[in-house]
Design an enzyme around this catalytic site. Structure first.
Site, PDB file in Angstrom:
ATOM      1  N   GLY A 136       0.716  -1.222  -0.152  1.00  0.00           N
ATOM      2  CA  GLY A 136       0.048  -0.109  -0.145  1.00  0.00           C
ATOM      3  C   GLY A 136       0.872   1.168   0.052  1.00  0.00           C
ATOM      4  O   GLY A 136       2.159   1.228  -0.346  1.00  0.00           O
ATOM      5  N   GLU A 138       5.633  -3.426   0.519  1.00  0.00           N
ATOM      6  CA  GLU A 138       5.632  -3.177  -0.811  1.00  0.00           C
ATOM      7  C   GLU A 138       4.726  -1.841  -0.873  1.00  0.00           C
ATOM      8  O   GLU A 138       3.733  -1.605  -1.225  1.00  0.00           O
ATOM      9  CB  GLU A 138       4.802  -4.195  -1.338  1.00  0.00           C
ATOM     10  CG  GLU A 138       5.469  -5.565  -1.366  1.00  0.00           C
ATOM     11  CD  GLU A 138       6.572  -5.770  -2.425  1.00  0.00           C
ATOM     12  OE1 GLU A 138       7.050  -4.940  -3.213  1.00  0.00           O
ATOM     13  OE2 GLU A 138       7.309  -6.843  -2.549  1.00  0.00           O
ATOM     14  N   CYS A 177       1.262  -0.123  -9.038  1.00  0.00           N
ATOM     15  CA  CYS A 177       2.438   0.853  -8.338  1.00  0.00           C
ATOM     16  C   CYS A 177       3.647   0.751  -9.506  1.00  0.00           C
ATOM     17  O   CYS A 177       4.586   1.566  -9.120  1.00  0.00           O
ATOM     18  CB  CYS A 177       2.859  -0.299  -7.119  1.00  0.00           C
ATOM     19  SG  CYS A 177       3.336  -1.981  -7.768  1.00  0.00           S
TER      20      CYS A 177
HETATM   21  P1  NAD Z   1      -5.674   0.945   0.425  1.00  0.00           P
HETATM   22  O1  NAD Z   1      -6.339   2.560   0.744  1.00  0.00           O
HETATM   23  O2  NAD Z   1      -6.351  -0.230  -0.148  1.00  0.00           O
HETATM   24  O3  NAD Z   1      -4.921   0.580   1.762  1.00  0.00           O
HETATM   25  C1  NAD Z   1      -4.132  -0.659   1.601  1.00  0.00           C
HETATM   26  C2  NAD Z   1      -4.518  -1.073   3.134  1.00  0.00           C
HETATM   27  O4  NAD Z   1      -4.127  -0.247   4.100  1.00  0.00           O
HETATM   28  C3  NAD Z   1      -5.893  -1.692   3.194  1.00  0.00           C
HETATM   29  O5  NAD Z   1      -6.148  -3.040   3.430  1.00  0.00           O
HETATM   30  C4  NAD Z   1      -6.541  -0.689   4.050  1.00  0.00           C
HETATM   31  O6  NAD Z   1      -7.515  -1.106   4.815  1.00  0.00           O
HETATM   32  C5  NAD Z   1      -5.442  -0.379   5.042  1.00  0.00           C
HETATM   33  N1  NAD Z   1      -5.565   0.811   5.670  1.00  0.00           N
HETATM   34  C6  NAD Z   1      -5.951   2.199   5.173  1.00  0.00           C
HETATM   35  N2  NAD Z   1      -5.653   3.104   5.894  1.00  0.00           N
HETATM   36  C7  NAD Z   1      -5.219   2.680   7.077  1.00  0.00           C
HETATM   37  C8  NAD Z   1      -5.003   3.198   8.136  1.00  0.00           C
HETATM   38  N3  NAD Z   1      -5.079   4.531   8.717  1.00  0.00           N
HETATM   39  N4  NAD Z   1      -4.299   2.360   9.370  1.00  0.00           N
HETATM   40  C9  NAD Z   1      -4.248   0.924   8.986  1.00  0.00           C
HETATM   41  N5  NAD Z   1      -4.462   0.369   7.767  1.00  0.00           N
HETATM   42  C10 NAD Z   1      -4.948   1.188   6.906  1.00  0.00           C
HETATM   43  O7  NAD Z   1      -4.532   1.019  -0.939  1.00  0.00           O
HETATM   44  P2  NAD Z   1      -3.591   2.090  -1.034  1.00  0.00           P
HETATM   45  O8  NAD Z   1      -2.678   2.513   0.165  1.00  0.00           O
HETATM   46  O9  NAD Z   1      -4.242   3.220  -1.637  1.00  0.00           O
HETATM   47  O10 NAD Z   1      -2.799   1.563  -2.214  1.00  0.00           O
HETATM   48  C11 NAD Z   1      -2.055   2.246  -3.152  1.00  0.00           C
HETATM   49  C12 NAD Z   1      -0.661   2.290  -2.886  1.00  0.00           C
HETATM   50  O11 NAD Z   1      -0.140   1.043  -2.977  1.00  0.00           O
HETATM   51  C13 NAD Z   1       0.241   2.957  -4.012  1.00  0.00           C
HETATM   52  O12 NAD Z   1       1.132   3.981  -3.370  1.00  0.00           O
HETATM   53  C14 NAD Z   1       0.869   1.888  -4.849  1.00  0.00           C
HETATM   54  O13 NAD Z   1       1.802   2.133  -5.405  1.00  0.00           O
HETATM   55  C15 NAD Z   1       1.124   0.959  -3.698  1.00  0.00           C
HETATM   56  N6  NAD Z   1       0.873  -0.531  -4.316  1.00  0.00           N
HETATM   57  C16 NAD Z   1       2.417  -1.061  -4.113  1.00  0.00           C
HETATM   58  C17 NAD Z   1       2.552  -2.326  -4.845  1.00  0.00           C
HETATM   59  C18 NAD Z   1       4.041  -3.231  -4.622  1.00  0.00           C
HETATM   60  O14 NAD Z   1       3.910  -4.215  -4.870  1.00  0.00           O
HETATM   61  N7  NAD Z   1       4.857  -2.609  -4.216  1.00  0.00           N
HETATM   62  C19 NAD Z   1       1.341  -2.891  -5.474  1.00  0.00           C
HETATM   63  C20 NAD Z   1       0.248  -2.379  -5.434  1.00  0.00           C
HETATM   64  C21 NAD Z   1       0.153  -1.120  -4.961  1.00  0.00           C
END
Ligand code: NAD
Length: 482
Positions: free
Chosen positions: A193, A215, A249
């Site tokens: 995330g 990641e 990502c």
């Molecule tokens: P998201 O909003 O779904 O959050 C990811 C997870 O974090 C979820 O399960 C969510 O419930 C949890 N979460 C959200 N807020 C939280 C908090 N305050 N406290 C605890 N947990 C919390 O997804 P996102 O973060 O918007 O995902 C997109 C990001 O992920 C981008 O930056 C992308 O580049 C990155 N990403 C990385 C990869 C990789 O493999 N490196 C793959 C996909 C996405």
């Protein structure tokens, strides 16, 4: 999507830890069966999974199968085939006097894993760590993203039909559920995330000394130096950007191009766009949509604030479709270069030299991926030597993810830890070193026992008196190397 009741979470955790302690997940035949069941879950539910991704993200069926369902099917099967090889105890090389000790490294299962995943590739990002956990002999809880609720609900319904419920569970919900999960002690947390939430996860993990994989994303740049066919470069860059409407990502976040080639690159991007979407991308069945109103408004805001010039694109519709949008003449301090774009906007930054391009990139956070279009061997060598990124790709985009034997992961702000197949297995095991010292080794060990004598000290300290090899670097009196 109805969330898992918070007061059930501790019980789920306790059940999994008991299962692990009892050794249920350790036999290879058991792991193999779970992996094959995971593959079967993909095979028997292709349509249901593709439909859920369509409902959450407007994800085209071809993308759902090529980048999510099919990949998990293939990789779960490969894991099942390789389990024996990966888990074999490894003998290590030792001097002759230690050979009777049988020094060996065993691959120990870490225990019970927490997998926290985002919405953009919700299937592969939950089930890729899961096949790693199964292969390693671990239990796992998956916390799927609430932002892709159709997929999360489907997974919670299907997983118990295929995998052992005492070892693998799905928790649905958002911050309250994660907060409860993070109070508990896990043996590894695998978080995918954004970097802001990663800091919350890392702080919670620190309380229990829990190891982490992070990641993350960030701004993955592209350099175009003009020595590689520009129109093909443009086509490959645009393809990398339109996958999941740029919500990936490893999407090319921005392009740095030599100033006198900017127009040719833009022309190539436009022609690629017209060949991909002869009737425009909006509502095309070969193009996804933006996941939520929040992200849609965020992207529209980014486009409004840029001081660059929109070269083409920029159309949106009420169903959250956002056309691939190329912005030219973007300066280093433009708002589009602040945050990860995570959508179909592609800023193009003109620079005067390859040297300036390298400087531009190395002065920013280490990206997850660096893409470089060049056929100049000197530029390639310089990029390898002077830049940092989790992955480095010459002359294409995103395709690195298809190489099953390469590790995937970030560095610095783009995260740490590695995954895909054997690397996923490695994430959830630890190297347990083992020696078995026979009675017959006693004569070689006598020297260590008190009373300590000058004679034994002389023998033990002999290596310290050996001559150190010559260095080719000469150091002056101030410690400066020449
Ligand atoms: P998201 O909003 O779904 O959050 C990811 C997870 O974090 C979820 O399960 C969510 O419930 C949890 N979460 C959200 N807020 C939280 C908090 N305050 N406290 C605890 N947990 C919390 O997804 P996102 O973060 O918007 O995902 C997109 C990001 O992920 C981008 O930056 C992308 O580049 C990155 N990403 C990385 C990869 C990789 O493999 N490196 C793959 C996909 C996405």
């Amino acid at each position: 999507m109805s969330a898992t009741p918070v007061d059930e979470i501790a019980q789920i955790h306790a059940t999994l830890r008991t299962t692990f302690r009892k050794g249920v997940t350790r036999p290879l035949a058991w792991r193999r069966h779970q992996l094959l069941q995971l593959a079967l879950m993909m095979q028997e539910n292709v349509d249901a999974f593709a439909d859920s991704l369509e409902a959450d993200l407007g994800k085209p069926r071809m993308e759902a199968i090529a980048t999510e369902v099919g990949v998990i099917y293939e990789r779960a099967t490969i894991c099942a085939q390789n389990l024996e090889e990966w888990t074999k105890p490894q003998a290590v090389e030792v001097p002759e006097w230690q050979q009777s000790w049988s020094p060996t490294v065993h691959k120990g299962a870490k225990g019970t894993i927490l997998i926290i995943s985002p919405w953009n590739y919700p299937l592969i990002l939950t089930l890729q760590p899961l096949y790693g956990a199964i292969s390693a002999g671990c239990c796992a809880v998956i916390k799927a993203s609430e932002v892709a609720p159709n997929y999360a609900t489907l997974l919670a319904r299907l997983l118990p039909q295929y995998l052992d419920q005492s070892a693998y569970r799905v928790v649905l919900g958002a911050v309250p559920e994660i907060t409860k999960l993070l109070e508990l002690q896990w043996d590894h947390i695998f978080y995918t995330g954004n970097g802001r939430v990663a800091r919350i996860i890392a702080a919670a993990a620190a309380k229990h000394l829990t190891p982490l994989t992070l990641e993350l994303g960030g701004k993955s740049p592209v350099i175009v130096d003009g020595t590689f066919d520009i129109s093909l470069a443009a086509k490959r860059i645009l393809w990398g950007k339109i996958n999941n409407a740029g919500q990936i990502c490893v999407a090319p976040d921005y392009v740095v191009v030599l100033r006198d080639q900017q127009d040719e690159l833009i022309a190539g991007l436009k022609s690629a766009y017209e060949s991909f979407y002869p009737n425009g991308a909006l509502n095309s069945t070969s193009y996804g949509r933006i996941v939520s109103d929040t992200h849609f408004e965020r992207l529209k805001g980014q486009l409004k604030r840029t001081r660059g010039e929109v070269a083409f694109g920029g159309q949106t519709n009420e169903k959250r479709w956002f056309e691939p949008t190329i912005v030219k003449d973007v300066a280093g301090d433009d708002p589009l270069l602040e945050e990860e774009i995570f959508g179909p906007i592609l800023p193009v930054v003109p620079v005067d030299s390859v040297e300036d391009a390298i400087e531009f990139i190395t002065s920013r956070d280490h990206p997850l991926v660096l893409y470089v279009f060049t056929e100049d061997p000197k530029t390639k060598a310089s990029i390898i030597d002077r830049t940092m990124s989790g992955n480095l790709v010459f002359n294409d985009t995103v395709q690195q993810l298809a190489v099953n034997t390469l590790p995937f992961g970030g560095v610095g702000e783009s995260g740490y830890g590695r995954q895909i197949l054997k690397y996923s297995f490695e994430s959830f095991t630890y190297d347990r070193s083992c020696v078995d010292i026979p009675r017959a080794a006693e004569p070689t060990l006598e020297i260590r026992y008190p009373p300590y004598t000058d004679k034994n000290l002389a023998i033990l300290s002999a290596p310290l008196r050996a001559k150190i090899p010559e260095s080719s670097i000469v150091v002056n009196g101030n410690g400066v190397a020449h």
